[in-house]
Every structure is written in C-alpha cells, then in structure tokens.
Design an enzyme around this catalytic site. Structure first.
Site, short mmCIF file in Angstrom:
data_model
loop_
_atom_site.label_atom_id
_atom_site.label_comp_id
_atom_site.label_asym_id
_atom_site.label_seq_id
_atom_site.Cartn_x
_atom_site.Cartn_y
_atom_site.Cartn_z
N HIS A 50 53.55 79.01 3.25
CA HIS A 50 53.98 79.95 2.20
C HIS A 50 52.90 80.98 1.93
O HIS A 50 53.16 82.17 1.81
CB HIS A 50 54.32 79.19 0.92
CG HIS A 50 55.71 78.62 0.90
ND1 HIS A 50 56.43 78.43 -0.24
CD2 HIS A 50 56.51 78.21 1.90
CE1 HIS A 50 57.62 77.92 0.05
NE2 HIS A 50 57.68 77.76 1.34
N ALA A 79 51.78 78.93 -8.45
CA ALA A 79 52.16 77.81 -7.59
C ALA A 79 52.15 76.52 -8.38
O ALA A 79 51.15 76.19 -9.02
CB ALA A 79 51.20 77.72 -6.41
N THR A 80 53.25 75.78 -8.33
CA THR A 80 53.29 74.47 -9.00
C THR A 80 52.96 73.34 -8.04
O THR A 80 52.84 72.19 -8.45
CB THR A 80 54.67 74.21 -9.62
OG1 THR A 80 55.64 74.24 -8.57
CG2 THR A 80 55.03 75.27 -10.66
N SER A 99 50.45 82.01 3.90
CA SER A 99 50.22 82.92 5.03
C SER A 99 51.28 84.02 5.08
O SER A 99 51.04 85.11 5.57
CB SER A 99 50.21 82.15 6.34
OG SER A 99 51.52 81.72 6.66
N GLY A 139 69.01 77.25 -5.18
CA GLY A 139 69.56 77.10 -3.82
C GLY A 139 69.04 75.82 -3.21
O GLY A 139 68.17 75.15 -3.78
#
Lengths: 168, 168, 168
Positions: B50, B34-35, B52, B9
């Site tokens: 993100h 996570a990247t 939190s 998306g």
C-alpha cells in the site's frame, strides 16, 4: 471495437442466467466457454444443471486453463460467454501456473477481439476473513482479477438476486 | 461544513486505490492515517504494498487505536484518508477497549472537523454465518460501525471491482 | 394489486430497521411476522433487541415454518413485515421440509395478497466457498430463494450500511 462485459455477484445470485440472456442479445448462436472441470459429483451435477438450462442455440467449448486460446480460436463471429473467471483462476492456481501473467494476457487480448464476449466472475471477499492462508490468497487473487478485468471490459454489472445493477 | 466520505466494499475490491484518488481530488498533499499494525509478515507485506503505491504527495500517520486523536491533530488543512475502519475496530477489540464508545466519539467528531476526510471500511457480513462466536461478534460490530459511520458521513460509496457505486 | 417489497443485504447491514421504516410508510399499525425461534441465548438476545426497537404500532406474529399461512391469516388490512426469509429457510431445512415447494407456494401466493408485504432476506454468497457441504447447500438454497422471491416481488432493494439501493 467489440463489446466486452463483466458480470460479478455472489454465489447463486443468478449471474449465469443473466449472462446467458445478455450474450444472446449480442447474437445467436452463441459460444459457451466453460472453465469448469467435473472433479467430483457435486461439480458434475452443477455442470449438468447449467448445460440443461442452455438450449440448442449454444455451442460449448471447454477451457479450464487456456482461456485466451479459446477466445482467439472462437473469435470472428458469434458472441462468447465465459463462465466463470473465478473457477479458471482456481484451475490456474491448482495447476501451479502464473495466474497474474495469465490475467494480464487475457486483459491485453480483450481489446483485440472482434466478436463480443461476456465474462462471469464471483464476489468472494465480502465475508469474514478466512482462517486459512490458502483461502486468503485465493480471495486476494480473485479480487485483483476482478479489478483488472473491470478495467479491461467496457461494462461492469453487479448481479443481485438475479437482477443487474450497472457499475461501469 | 467539510466533506466526509465513507467507502465500503469487499476485500480486494479496490477500495484503497479508489479512496486515494478521491482524497487527492479534495486537496494535495494529503495525510494517510493508517490503522494497520505489522503483527506478522503477511500484514507487513500488505502495508509495504500500500505504501509503495502512494507517492510523495502523502504523509503517513499511524493510528491503530486513537483515531479521533489523529483526526483532531491533523485537522485544519490537508484532506485525510483513514484506511481502514474494520482494522481499527479489530485493534480496539483485541485491546479490550469499548469499541461502541470509540465509534460514537468518532461519529460525534466528524461534523466538527474542518478538513475533509475519507474513510475506508469493509463489508464482512455477506458470507455464510461464521462457526465461531468471536467471528460473529466481530461481524456484528463491523456492521454496526458501518451503519453508524454511514449516518455520520456525507457520502457513502460501495466499491465493486474497483468502481464506485453511490449509495448515499 | 398490492405492493410487495424484497430487501436483501449482508448481516448487520441495517436491513431490519430499513424494512421497518418502509413497512410503516405503507400503513399503521403494522404486523411483524417473525420467523425466528429462540433456540439459544444469542438468538434470544437478538430477538429481544429487535422487539425493543419496534414500538406499539407493531403487532407480532410468529411463523417459523408456515409463512404462507401467516400471510393469508393476516391479509386484508395492515402491511406486514416478514423478518427474515433466510431464517425461515433454515427452519424448513432443519425440520426436513420441502423448502423448494414452500418457496414456490410463497411466490405463488404473493400476487394474490391484498395487503402490502415487505420481506427481509440475507446475502450469504459473497464470501469464500464454505468448507462443509451443508453450508454450501444452505448457501445455494438461500441464493435460489432470493432469486425466486425477487421475481415474485414488485421491488428489490439492496441495503448497504443502512442505506437502500434500488435493484428492481
């Protein structure tokens, strides 16, 4: 509860024409709530083109900033078409208004309306990350606005080359 | 065979929140791979936002480059969410790694995994052709990565304003 | 009446490979109508890549400007694949031709064809509004072309990461 519809899609994907047809199926005459302001010749030409396509079954109201007010004022009868949310967002940001509060107010208003409303918005986040921070901030704001409006509205459509795809 | 899901998306289309919900339906607690790396303040703020939003049902693992290693190490139990592939691709290109080999390795690994995995990626090819060659090369690489991952994964979803459309 | 199909999607979304598969289901051998011209090395490499993927079941015809002529000349037997409309549009604009008249002629021709045809086009309007007026004009022209072609064709597909979504 009245019907609320959100139509999204890329630039020149036929969203406005689709939204006009959808609005007129909800009742006639209809109210066109324009968020555009004719800042320059290019914009003036685009506004004139849109207006010339609409027939006498439309009454036009300008609402570059106070969209919630325009929806309240026109409520109770004819269906409304708001074209478009991304331009409204841009107007709010240029006028240094609190766009997040304005979007929250709009979302809270939608379930209280008695006449149907169709909103047009734009997909602006499917290209390469923009170079400048302002464009990135606008892209983020537009995406968040679309997400919140999609929750608030009954139906969500993606317009592709003039044809609608049902999302919600 | 375990479940593998790819969600694509535009920017700020609600992919991450959708992916978090989908991952938690596959099991709890879950692992967030996570990247992202906090190179600058803008990115640090986005990572903090993100994080939190995710609750205590998430364990976070950082994998800016060795994504296949992180998937192997975390395999066997909880579902994993990889957010996101386009950032991983960008990290590989900046570090001058062979991204095509890394994508091929990842695609080969997916059917061998025993715990479910949800991947988030981005649509970056639906704007105007970028002016500079580096942006065009990145756009091509992201598109090819998405195509290969879509073949390797069981399900493919397009996220529009926070709502999923089933593609595959 | 013969079958006409329009496939749209972002750059590197797998449209060409999808279109090749669709064309071959309509008949073999098939005719590949290429609108690309090898202006520079990057474009030459892309053309060579596309050509190497296609097998001996394809005959290639070049039609950078006179697409309607190429469709008429190749009509009557094998299915045709036109790849792609946005490049053709760009060629017309660069050559200072009347692209709106050319698109109208093409749309009028489609129902008169006897052999099937698959058109590939691009989504270019889902990013941030471009800075320069030429890019905006091209974006508008591409969007209008897609709308008109979508009306003229029997089927419309959106390609996402190599997988087709039926729009019309």
């Amino acid at each position: 509860m009245t019907k609320s519809i959100l139509i999204t899609g890329g630039a020149r994907s036929g969203k406005s024409a689709l939204a006009e047809r959808m609005t007129l199926t909800l009742g006639e005459p209809a109210v066109y709530i324009a968020t555009a302001e004719a800042f320059d010749d290019e914009m003036a030409a685009r506004i004139a083109l849109h207006r010339s396509r609409r027939g006498p079954e439309w009454r036009t109201v300008a609402a570059p900033l106070d969209l919630a007010g325009a929806l309240r004022d026109s409520d109770g009868g004819a269906p409304r078409l708001v074209d478009c949310l991304t331009l409204w967002l841009s107007n709010l940001m240029l006028a240094d208004r609190d766009w997040e509060a304005a979007v929250a107010d709009l979302c809270a208003l939608i379930p209280q309306l008695t006449a149907p409303v169709v909103f047009v918005t734009n997909e602006v986040g499917s290209g390469i990350v923009p170079d400048n921070a302002l464009a990135r901030a606008y892209r983020d704001a537009a995406g968040l606005t679309n997400q919140r409006m999609a929750v608030a509205c009954d139906d969500l459509w993606l317009c592709v080359a003039g044809y609608p795809m049902k999302v919600k």
